[in-house]
Design a protein around this motif. Structure first.
Motif, mmCIF file in Angstrom:
data_model
loop_
_atom_site.group_PDB
_atom_site.id
_atom_site.type_symbol
_atom_site.label_atom_id
_atom_site.label_comp_id
_atom_site.label_asym_id
_atom_site.label_seq_id
_atom_site.Cartn_x
_atom_site.Cartn_y
_atom_site.Cartn_z
ATOM 1 N N PRO A 234 0.661 -1.190 0.129
ATOM 2 C CA PRO A 234 0.129 0.137 -0.418
ATOM 3 C C PRO A 234 1.415 1.491 -0.140
ATOM 4 N N GLN A 235 1.838 0.811 0.647
ATOM 5 C CA GLN A 235 2.939 2.832 1.285
ATOM 6 C C GLN A 235 3.485 2.880 -0.846
ATOM 7 N N GLU A 236 3.736 2.022 -1.404
ATOM 8 C CA GLU A 236 4.712 1.984 -2.116
ATOM 9 C C GLU A 236 2.952 1.877 -3.895
ATOM 10 N N SER A 237 2.289 2.664 -2.920
ATOM 11 C CA SER A 237 1.153 3.339 -4.386
ATOM 12 C C SER A 237 0.365 4.722 -4.331
ATOM 13 N N ILE A 238 -0.196 4.709 -4.675
ATOM 14 C CA ILE A 238 -1.191 6.429 -4.859
ATOM 15 C C ILE A 238 -2.755 6.060 -5.733
ATOM 16 N N LEU A 239 -2.933 6.405 -4.683
ATOM 17 C CA LEU A 239 -4.676 6.331 -5.738
ATOM 18 C C LEU A 239 -5.356 7.735 -5.857
ATOM 19 N N LEU A 240 -5.983 8.091 -7.002
ATOM 20 C CA LEU A 240 -6.703 9.273 -7.786
ATOM 21 C C LEU A 240 -8.220 9.078 -7.436
ATOM 22 N N ASP A 241 -9.244 9.668 -6.968
ATOM 23 C CA ASP A 241 -9.850 9.279 -6.852
ATOM 24 C C ASP A 241 -10.714 11.165 -6.447
ATOM 25 N N SER A 242 -12.241 10.749 -6.916
ATOM 26 C CA SER A 242 -12.529 12.238 -6.363
ATOM 27 C C SER A 242 -13.748 12.417 -5.296
#
Length: 337
Positions: A167-175
């Motif tokens: 999880p700490q190696e990832s980025i989420l784009l969401d509205s």
């Protein structure tokens, strides 16, 4: 700093705009009482149609049916919601989708993975609403097919498992704030997408490389391989006789051994710069001048080659010899087969 390995794109609100954002103009043109669509889409709090749709609990067909019924109850008039959705898609996707798709390409060019969190946006006959090449994504996870609606953390765990990252190696784009909160609790970095341009700027700061200007087979310039832009800018102005107002932009091709190849955006032109490596001792090998002579001979013999612009052997410009030619789009073959 954190070394990120993957970026996850939510479909609704990121690749597609949220359904209610362009409702005001459409209502005026369609003679629908102002605020009808927004009220229908947003009323109900956490169970609003808009949130159910963005969480993947409603398909596009179900969303439209429910939205039409809600609008009728609010305005006591039949609302052509299909017309609204297609107007939204035509207008907004032209702006939002290409920008996000280019960002995904830039991310993959740097060696990171990308994922799409979707929820089967289809309008009859299985035709997918999102006109996106899914090859931009290493992993595609559809909520209805997995039986895990957002913001259930299980959908993010499943996505990360398929990406093979923590999880700490990832980025989420969401509205959706609700979705982002669930992802953040897992340890994912989150970027809220209200304005796509602002969200991508924030994402650039986390990743450390630009998310626009993508050209196939290129990436951002690798550390230690930078070239002095001011020297190159002056040289190009002198040789090409042009003085563009936009700053010079550089990307690097992800191939080449004896030479370093760069893509140069100079005004409205795309150029290729091939520069000698700089060995720790001794003069540079004659690779660039030799390649220039070969290309020049081929061009004079009528063989199609990219137009040659210049050969510079003055080491005071960039530190080693380089040649310039026009960029020609095509396919790079990495093996003889």
């Amino acid at each position: 700093g954190v070394s990120y390995k993957a970026v996850v794109f939510e479909e609704s609100g990121v690749l597609l705009p949220a359904p209610h954002r362009t409702a005001t103009e459409w209502e005026a043109r369609s003679c629908i009482p102002a605020g009808t669509v927004q009220q229908a889409a947003l009323s109900g709090g956490e169970n609003s149609l808009s949130l159910q749709y963005s969480r993947g609990e409603l398909t596009a067909v179900e969303f439209l049916q429910e939205l039409g019924q809600q609008c009728f109850e609010i305005a006591n008039v039949r609302v052509p919601v299909h017309s609204f959705l297609w107007d939204l898609i035509r207008k907004e996707v032209r702006k939002q989708l290409p920008v996000m798709a280019e960002a995904a390409q830039c991310i993959r060019a740097e060696g990171l993975q990308t994922a799409l969190l979707g929820h089967s946006l289809c309008l009859g006959h299985g035709e997918r609403l999102l006109p996106l090449d899914q090859q931009h994504f290493d992993v595609v996870v559809e909520s209805p097919q997995e039986g895990v609606p957002r913001p259930n953390p299980g959908i993010y765990k499943l996505c990360l498992e398929r990406l093979g990252v923590q999880p700490q190696e990832s980025i989420l784009l969401d509205s959706s704030s609700q979705n982002l909160e669930a992802a953040a609790q897992l340890g994912m970095k989150i970027v809220k997408v209200d304005d796509p341009a602002a969200a991508l700027k924030e994402l650039e700061t986390h990743l450390g490389f630009p998310l626009q200007g993508f050209v196939p087979y290129t990436r951002s310039v690798r550390p230690g391989m930078e070239i002095p832009k001011d020297h190159l800018q002056k040289y190009l102005e002198d040789v090409l006789g042009a003085h563009p107002t936009a700053p010079l932009e550089l990307r690097q091709f992800d191939h080449g051994e004896s030479t370093r190849s760069y893509l140069v955006k100079f005004g409205g032109r795309l150029l290729v710069l091939k520069k000698e490596e700089e060995p720790p001792s001794g003069p540079s090998g004659p690779f660039v001048p030799r390649e220039y002579r070969v290309l020049k001979a081929l061009a004079e013999a009528g063989v199609p080659v990219p137009p040659l612009l210049a050969l510079c052997e003055d080491r005071s410009i960039l530190g080693s010899p380089f040649l310039l030619l026009e960029h020609c789009a095509g396919r790079i073959h990495r093996a003889a087969s």
